[in-house]
Design an enzyme around this catalytic site. Structure first.
Site, PDB file in Angstrom:
ATOM      1  CG  HIS A   1       0.165 -21.091   2.299  1.00  0.00           C
ATOM      2  ND1 HIS A   1      -0.744 -21.698   2.264  1.00  0.00           N
ATOM      3  CD2 HIS A   1       1.095 -20.330   3.332  1.00  0.00           C
ATOM      4  CE1 HIS A   1      -0.922 -21.707   3.566  1.00  0.00           C
ATOM      5  NE2 HIS A   1      -0.018 -20.944   4.091  1.00  0.00           N
TER       6      HIS A   1
ATOM      7  CE  LYS B   1       3.285   3.119   3.333  1.00  0.00           C
ATOM      8  NZ  LYS B   1       3.466   2.978   4.549  1.00  0.00           N
TER       9      LYS B   1
ATOM     10  CE1 TYR C   1       1.150  -0.386   4.432  1.00  0.00           C
ATOM     11  CE2 TYR C   1      -0.017   1.961   4.416  1.00  0.00           C
ATOM     12  CZ  TYR C   1       0.952   1.120   5.065  1.00  0.00           C
ATOM     13  OH  TYR C   1       1.632   1.290   6.163  1.00  0.00           O
TER      14      TYR C   1
ATOM     15  CG  LEU D   1       8.326   2.265   4.582  1.00  0.00           C
ATOM     16  CD1 LEU D   1       8.299   1.080   3.864  1.00  0.00           C
ATOM     17  CD2 LEU D   1       7.213   3.091   5.015  1.00  0.00           C
TER      18      LEU D   1
ATOM     19  NE  ARG E   1      -5.667 -19.718   3.666  1.00  0.00           N
ATOM     20  CZ  ARG E   1      -4.957 -20.659   4.146  1.00  0.00           C
ATOM     21  NH1 ARG E   1      -5.071 -21.889   3.776  1.00  0.00           N
ATOM     22  NH2 ARG E   1      -4.069 -20.255   4.941  1.00  0.00           N
TER      23      ARG E   1
ATOM     24  CD  GLU F   1       9.962   1.642  10.284  1.00  0.00           C
ATOM     25  OE1 GLU F   1       9.910   2.542   9.559  1.00  0.00           O
ATOM     26  OE2 GLU F   1       9.992   0.476   9.941  1.00  0.00           O
TER      27      GLU F   1
ATOM     28  NE  ARG G   1       6.751   3.984   0.451  1.00  0.00           N
ATOM     29  CZ  ARG G   1       6.804   4.796   1.511  1.00  0.00           C
ATOM     30  NH1 ARG G   1       7.664   5.100   2.315  1.00  0.00           N
ATOM     31  NH2 ARG G   1       5.531   5.388   1.813  1.00  0.00           N
TER      32      ARG G   1
HETATM   33  N1  PDD Z   1       2.837   5.146   7.466  1.00  0.00           N
HETATM   34  N2  PDD Z   1       7.479   3.702   8.876  1.00  0.00           N
HETATM   35  C1  PDD Z   1       6.313   2.970   8.850  1.00  0.00           C
HETATM   36  C2  PDD Z   1       6.503   1.479   9.301  1.00  0.00           C
HETATM   37  C3  PDD Z   1       5.316   3.607   8.171  1.00  0.00           C
HETATM   38  O1  PDD Z   1       4.071   2.739   8.180  1.00  0.00           O
HETATM   39  C4  PDD Z   1       5.301   4.833   7.452  1.00  0.00           C
HETATM   40  C5  PDD Z   1       4.139   5.319   6.949  1.00  0.00           C
HETATM   41  C6  PDD Z   1       6.304   5.452   7.644  1.00  0.00           C
HETATM   42  C7  PDD Z   1       6.592   6.829   6.861  1.00  0.00           C
HETATM   43  O2  PDD Z   1       6.664   6.676   5.585  1.00  0.00           O
HETATM   44  P1  PDD Z   1       6.181   8.095   4.802  1.00  0.00           P
HETATM   45  O3  PDD Z   1       6.990   9.024   5.132  1.00  0.00           O
HETATM   46  O4  PDD Z   1       6.636   7.458   3.331  1.00  0.00           O
HETATM   47  O5  PDD Z   1       4.732   8.033   4.842  1.00  0.00           O
HETATM   48  C8  PDD Z   1       7.803   4.784   8.216  1.00  0.00           C
HETATM   49  C9  PDD Z   1       1.652   5.494   6.661  1.00  0.00           C
HETATM   50  C10 PDD Z   1       1.348   6.771   6.676  1.00  0.00           C
HETATM   51  C11 PDD Z   1       0.475   4.407   7.027  1.00  0.00           C
HETATM   52  O6  PDD Z   1       0.719   3.447   7.349  1.00  0.00           O
HETATM   53  O7  PDD Z   1      -0.558   5.022   7.337  1.00  0.00           O
END
Ligand code: PDD
Length: 287
Positions: A102, A149, A33, A207, A100, A182, A52
């Site tokens: 894997h 992501k 996403y 991320l 379903r 993070e 990304r």
């Molecule tokens: N989250 N780290 C994680 C684990 C994240 O899920 C996100 C973003 C970030 C920051 O990434 P960016 O600056 O590209 O938004 C770092 C989004 C906003 C969410 O899950 O809603």
């Protein structure tokens, strides 16, 4: 006006928008996403987010659901249909719908794509930023490809919930070397007593935040020194300032890490300045 969602080629009333029960996103979290900020009629840092998104798809060997140009058009249409001036747009792509199993279903199964958009007044984040937020620390129990992501966010969900239950806004994950990786949905930063910005390098442990990348450009343009290295919770607790970044928060000052108050307990001046300067340096795509 009713909200509209985009689901696999169709714009549908949000309340009726749905995907099949055998969508692999639903059954296996087999999808990725993106979240972009919409601000005063512009999509912020769209290129970085779509780069990304394509990288995440590539890493998981999920086919692109459509061309970059088509994706941009659908985003614009959806934001316009929902009459959003400021808010967020969410894009999700999964490996598609298949019985379903894997094992990947094969190229005959098309990826699923969903987008939603919502209005959020910019005053909401600004009000929060004027007070700053608290974070707690928790062991990082995620897999080692958090640079992708994916919608596989259960550890992040549990961490955020724990934070909220303890009165904090965010949880910082801590790795086996006692270093902060993070936040559950944000990147983590501190500013030391010499005014140096410190944030973990964008390797596989975090991320690669798009907001993070823009903040690094802001720092460079304004001669704020930066060190890309990891830091511990203890170092954060003794820092002059701390903050988190994400498309959903932009630069959000942190005033408490676990039980320790950061600085004088008010949002720091450098974090506040970075927040104010952020949009001068971010990419703006007109709607
Ligand atoms: N989250 N780290 C994680 C684990 C994240 O899920 C996100 C973003 C970030 C920051 O990434 P960016 O600056 O590209 O938004 C770092 C989004 C906003 C969410 O899950 O809603």
């Amino acid at each position: 006006m009713s909200r509209i969602a985009y689901v696999n080629g169709r714009y549908i009333p949000h309340a009726q928008a749905s995907v099949h029960i055998e969508d692999r996103g639903y059954q296996f979290a087999d999808g990725i996403y993106e979240v972009c900020e919409i601000r005063e009629g512009y999509i912020i840092d769209e290129t970085g987010h779509l780069d990304r998104l394509e990288r995440s798809l590539h890493e998981l060997e999920i086919a692109k659901p459509m061309s970059r140009a088509a994706l941009k058009l659908v985003m614009k249409n959806l934001i316009r249909k929902n009459r959003i001036n400021s808010g967020m747009i969410y894009l999700q792509v999964t490996r598609g719908v298949a019985p379903r199993d894997h094992v990947f279903p094969g190229p005959h199964v098309a990826p699923s794509i969903v987008m939603t958009a919502k209005s959020v007044a910019s005053t909401v984040g600004d009000a929060k930023a004027s007070k700053g937020v608290a974070v707690i620390s928790l062991p990082d129990n995620r897999w080692d490809r958090v640079d992708i992501k994916t919608v596989s966010l259960l550890p992040n969900v549990l961490a955020k919930q724990k934070a909220r239950e303890t009165g904090a806004f965010e949880a910082w994950f801590v790795d086996g070397d006692d270093k902060v990786t993070e936040g559950s949905s944000t990147n983590a930063w501190i500013i030391n007593q010499d005014g140096v910005l410190i944030t973990r390098p964008a390797e596989h442990g975090i991320l690669r935040g798009i907001t993070r990348a823009t903040v690094l450009r802001v720092a460079e343009a304004h001669n704020i020194p930066v060190e890309e290295r990891s830091f511990s919770v203890e170092e954060a607790q003794q820092a002059r300032e701390a903050f988190i970044t994400a498309a959903s928060t932009i630069v959000m000052p942190v005033v408490k890490v676990n039980d320790a108050i950061i600085g004088n307990g008010q949002p720091g001046s450098i974090a506040t300045e970075l927040r104010q300067l952020f949009h001068q340096h971010a990419e703006h795509i007109k709607l």
